[in-house]
Scaffold this motif. Sequence first.
Motif, PDB file in Angstrom:
ATOM      1  N   UNK A 195       8.322  -6.735  -2.410  1.00  0.00           N
ATOM      2  CA  UNK A 195       9.018  -5.874  -1.869  1.00  0.00           C
ATOM      3  C   UNK A 195      10.426  -6.042  -1.620  1.00  0.00           C
ATOM      4  N   UNK A 196      10.914  -7.354  -1.134  1.00  0.00           N
ATOM      5  CA  UNK A 196      12.245  -7.618  -0.822  1.00  0.00           C
ATOM      6  C   UNK A 196      13.062  -7.419  -2.002  1.00  0.00           C
ATOM      7  N   UNK A 230       7.590   5.006  12.683  1.00  0.00           N
ATOM      8  CA  UNK A 230       9.036   4.445  12.720  1.00  0.00           C
ATOM      9  C   UNK A 230       9.568   5.025  11.508  1.00  0.00           C
ATOM     10  N   UNK A 231       9.070   5.464  10.337  1.00  0.00           N
ATOM     11  CA  UNK A 231       9.777   6.295   9.181  1.00  0.00           C
ATOM     12  C   UNK A 231      10.248   7.659   9.782  1.00  0.00           C
ATOM     13  N   UNK A 232       9.308   8.119  10.334  1.00  0.00           N
ATOM     14  CA  UNK A 232       9.673   9.430  10.800  1.00  0.00           C
ATOM     15  C   UNK A 232      11.025   9.467  11.836  1.00  0.00           C
ATOM     16  N   UNK A 233      10.819   8.329  12.659  1.00  0.00           N
ATOM     17  CA  UNK A 233      11.819   8.181  13.560  1.00  0.00           C
ATOM     18  C   UNK A 233      13.293   7.960  12.966  1.00  0.00           C
ATOM     19  N   UNK A 234      13.117   7.026  12.001  1.00  0.00           N
ATOM     20  CA  UNK A 234      14.340   6.657  11.428  1.00  0.00           C
ATOM     21  C   UNK A 234      14.948   7.765  10.227  1.00  0.00           C
ATOM     22  N   UNK A 281      15.214   3.674   2.702  1.00  0.00           N
ATOM     23  CA  UNK A 281      14.952   2.368   1.887  1.00  0.00           C
ATOM     24  C   UNK A 281      14.852   1.136   2.861  1.00  0.00           C
ATOM     25  N   UNK A 282      15.593   1.004   3.832  1.00  0.00           N
ATOM     26  CA  UNK A 282      15.633  -0.063   4.666  1.00  0.00           C
ATOM     27  C   UNK A 282      14.532   0.001   5.639  1.00  0.00           C
ATOM     28  N   UNK A 283      13.968   1.338   6.148  1.00  0.00           N
ATOM     29  CA  UNK A 283      12.805   1.460   7.147  1.00  0.00           C
ATOM     30  C   UNK A 283      11.627   1.195   6.184  1.00  0.00           C
ATOM     31  N   UNK A 284      11.451   1.709   4.969  1.00  0.00           N
ATOM     32  CA  UNK A 284      10.331   1.493   3.836  1.00  0.00           C
ATOM     33  C   UNK A 284      10.111   0.045   3.842  1.00  0.00           C
ATOM     34  N   UNK A 285      11.188  -0.891   3.594  1.00  0.00           N
ATOM     35  CA  UNK A 285      11.112  -2.186   3.541  1.00  0.00           C
ATOM     36  C   UNK A 285      10.694  -2.995   4.569  1.00  0.00           C
ATOM     37  N   UNK A 286      11.145  -2.495   5.769  1.00  0.00           N
ATOM     38  CA  UNK A 286      10.342  -3.136   6.935  1.00  0.00           C
ATOM     39  C   UNK A 286       8.947  -2.807   7.304  1.00  0.00           C
ATOM     40  N   UNK A 287       8.687  -1.657   6.868  1.00  0.00           N
ATOM     41  CA  UNK A 287       7.435  -0.967   6.951  1.00  0.00           C
ATOM     42  C   UNK A 287       6.391  -1.924   6.219  1.00  0.00           C
ATOM     43  N   UNK A 288       6.839  -2.095   5.184  1.00  0.00           N
ATOM     44  CA  UNK A 288       6.067  -3.130   3.974  1.00  0.00           C
ATOM     45  C   UNK A 288       5.748  -4.379   4.537  1.00  0.00           C
ATOM     46  N   UNK A 289       7.074  -4.813   5.067  1.00  0.00           N
ATOM     47  CA  UNK A 289       6.945  -6.111   5.884  1.00  0.00           C
ATOM     48  C   UNK A 289       5.958  -6.370   6.871  1.00  0.00           C
ATOM     49  N   UNK A 290       5.818  -5.067   7.708  1.00  0.00           N
ATOM     50  CA  UNK A 290       4.863  -4.924   8.898  1.00  0.00           C
ATOM     51  C   UNK A 290       3.547  -4.835   8.178  1.00  0.00           C
ATOM     52  N   UNK A 291       3.298  -4.156   7.282  1.00  0.00           N
ATOM     53  CA  UNK A 291       1.692  -4.240   6.946  1.00  0.00           C
ATOM     54  C   UNK A 291       1.184  -5.339   6.335  1.00  0.00           C
ATOM     55  N   UNK A 292       2.322  -6.200   5.677  1.00  0.00           N
ATOM     56  CA  UNK A 292       1.900  -7.618   5.192  1.00  0.00           C
ATOM     57  C   UNK A 292       1.841  -8.426   6.183  1.00  0.00           C
ATOM     58  N   UNK A 293       2.711  -8.281   7.178  1.00  0.00           N
ATOM     59  CA  UNK A 293       2.242  -9.218   8.546  1.00  0.00           C
ATOM     60  C   UNK A 293       0.959  -8.994   9.423  1.00  0.00           C
ATOM     61  N   UNK A 294       0.638  -7.622   9.140  1.00  0.00           N
ATOM     62  CA  UNK A 294      -0.560  -7.173   9.724  1.00  0.00           C
ATOM     63  C   UNK A 294      -1.789  -7.840   9.258  1.00  0.00           C
ATOM     64  N   UNK A 295      -1.569  -7.738   7.650  1.00  0.00           N
ATOM     65  CA  UNK A 295      -2.717  -8.495   6.963  1.00  0.00           C
ATOM     66  C   UNK A 295      -2.870 -10.063   7.455  1.00  0.00           C
ATOM     67  N   UNK A 343      -6.707  -3.646  13.808  1.00  0.00           N
ATOM     68  CA  UNK A 343      -5.341  -4.496  14.017  1.00  0.00           C
ATOM     69  C   UNK A 343      -4.403  -4.104  12.862  1.00  0.00           C
ATOM     70  N   UNK A 344      -4.884  -3.465  11.564  1.00  0.00           N
ATOM     71  CA  UNK A 344      -4.159  -3.165  10.393  1.00  0.00           C
ATOM     72  C   UNK A 344      -3.747  -1.741  10.700  1.00  0.00           C
ATOM     73  N   UNK A 345      -4.549  -1.010  11.146  1.00  0.00           N
ATOM     74  CA  UNK A 345      -4.201   0.384  11.327  1.00  0.00           C
ATOM     75  C   UNK A 345      -3.361   0.661  12.255  1.00  0.00           C
ATOM     76  N   UNK A 346      -3.171  -0.152  13.417  1.00  0.00           N
ATOM     77  CA  UNK A 346      -1.949   0.049  14.610  1.00  0.00           C
ATOM     78  C   UNK A 346      -0.807  -0.160  13.720  1.00  0.00           C
ATOM     79  N   UNK A 347      -0.365  -1.214  13.052  1.00  0.00           N
ATOM     80  CA  UNK A 347       0.826  -1.270  12.387  1.00  0.00           C
ATOM     81  C   UNK A 347       1.349  -0.272  11.554  1.00  0.00           C
ATOM     82  N   UNK A 348       0.194   0.146  10.617  1.00  0.00           N
ATOM     83  CA  UNK A 348       0.320   0.917   9.580  1.00  0.00           C
ATOM     84  C   UNK A 348       0.566   2.553  10.317  1.00  0.00           C
TER      85      UNK A 348
END
Length: 602
Positions: free
Chosen positions: A165-166, A66-70, A233-247, A55-60
């Motif tokens: 991170x915010x 997503x970063x590549x996409x952005x 930068x914005x995508x990195x922030x959202x990625x970090x939020x995603x990892x924390x949410x995944x935890x 469940x953690x690996x999937x959002x990572x």
Amino acid sequence: MGYGRPYLGKLLGVLITVILISGLSVVPPILIRLLIDEAIPTGDLTALTWLGIGMVAVPVVNAGVGIIQRWWSAQAGEGIIFDLRGQLYAHLQRMSLGFFTNTRTGELISRIQSDVVGAQQAITGTFVTILSNLVSVAAILTVLIGADWRLTLLAVAALPLFITPARRAARALRAVTERQMKHNANMSSILQETFNVSGALLVKLFDRGSRELGRFSEEAAGVRELGVRSALIGTGFRAAMGVISALGTASVFWVGGWMVIEGHISLGTVVMFSTLLVQLYAPLTALSNTRVEFATSLVSFERVFQVLDIAVDLPEAPDAQELIEVEGEVEFDRVWFRYPSERLQGIGASQRFTPWDALSLEEDTDDQPLVSTRDWALEDISFRVPSGALVAVVGPSGAGKTTLSYLVPRLYEVNRGSVRIDGHDVRGLTFASLARAVGEVTQETYLLHDTIAANLRYAAPDATEQQLWEACETANLTELITALPNGLGTVVGERGYRLSGGEKQRVAIARVILKNPAILVLDEATSHLDTRSEALIQEALERLMRKRTSLVIAHRLSTVQAADVILVIDKGRLVEQGTHDELLEIDGLYATLYQTQFQPVG
């Protein structure tokens, strides 16, 4: 489609990443099924742990894709902005002076800055969002929502982790935004300097369109690079939020599973709560706003293409010739000219820019005589200026003297007849060679917000400092410049406001001297000088004009008397021509002007 084609590889990459991300969104329900069907019934804590890791690996992985996409999306989007802005700027640079006299500068700036961004958003924002949300909604539509207050507390326990991170993202984005604003301000300054009437005239007279495009492209490139960085930068922030949410989600999975095993809550409650975290309504809400975003993007596209679709009203002939070894002979052959109709000019006035009313002299033939009306600025003007001659143009205010001077470097197109240099119709010459051949000092002196040296080098970018000083000495500027603290490095201010009218005029004269053209057009070039400065400038101009054809719009007796021939213009017509003595003998309009304007009092 055309503007996206150079970035087709990146746009296809964006499409693939959208499919991958949407596919990854269905993995958590599969893990939930394994949790329910295998791990919990058998009490296998190892499998439970691995499912939590999954469940953690999937959002990572999702965040990485997503970063590549952005990254690809930002490169394509910012590239499209760069291309559109460059094309808009280059296109507008090719418009005639008449276009700028009837178009608001702020309107042009808005099209290039704001509307281009809206158009880009349609390609890399709106379409990507629609596709992504549609696939996501289809993947998670069957998820049920459930909740338990104890698991809710566990889920929100990760909220404090968002703070660091915010803060870091906010500081980074602020720094990038400030730099972007600086580049945008520089772009606005360039636009304001080159798209008002005086700036456009200056660029055309010295053929500096490519230079200005280079300056503009440099600032636009800075905005492009900072835009990509901001997006990352914005995508990195959202990625970090995603990892924390995944935890937090993983914690809910593990604790909820343990609670089911221990019999504290039902299996259905865990399933309902886990599906609640998927946030089904986020893509649905985004889709509800898609129509508005899509319509806005289309409006931006329409406004951008409305400018690009404006036909260049003063085009260079496809087979235009270079004017080489200019002798300087100027001839007007039955020239008729009227200024473009206001109702047909400017952005939004019509789908196609029309340089003059359709019922103009374009429809006339040699068999159809013209009717003289005062809406014509020039009517049936014919004269010839031999190479090296000095011609003075005099007449009442509003007679058409300045208009006549604008036709020599082809700032406007004649409606009928022709203007020729060395026997070549100016319509068949390249703009670059025409700009090199003709130098003009206009009534309104325009100086860039830069140093004196930079303003002088606008005429000759490769001029040495010695050449600058020689031009300044000829224009009687040496004493002024040596008295300034920074000399040639003195910044003259916006439109040269730090200099007096006479000083600005002398800088303009020095600039033309540095250009060294074969044909000089002086539109009241000494009108803002005091008596002493005028005498010095007049002497310098006489030396300069000895080997050049000079067309001088003069209000000074000394210039008029020295002319080889005097042209008297009245109400757009050439009413008299001859030498000073010959025109006095005729006792016509020139004699009247001489008595009231030129002849010294007493």
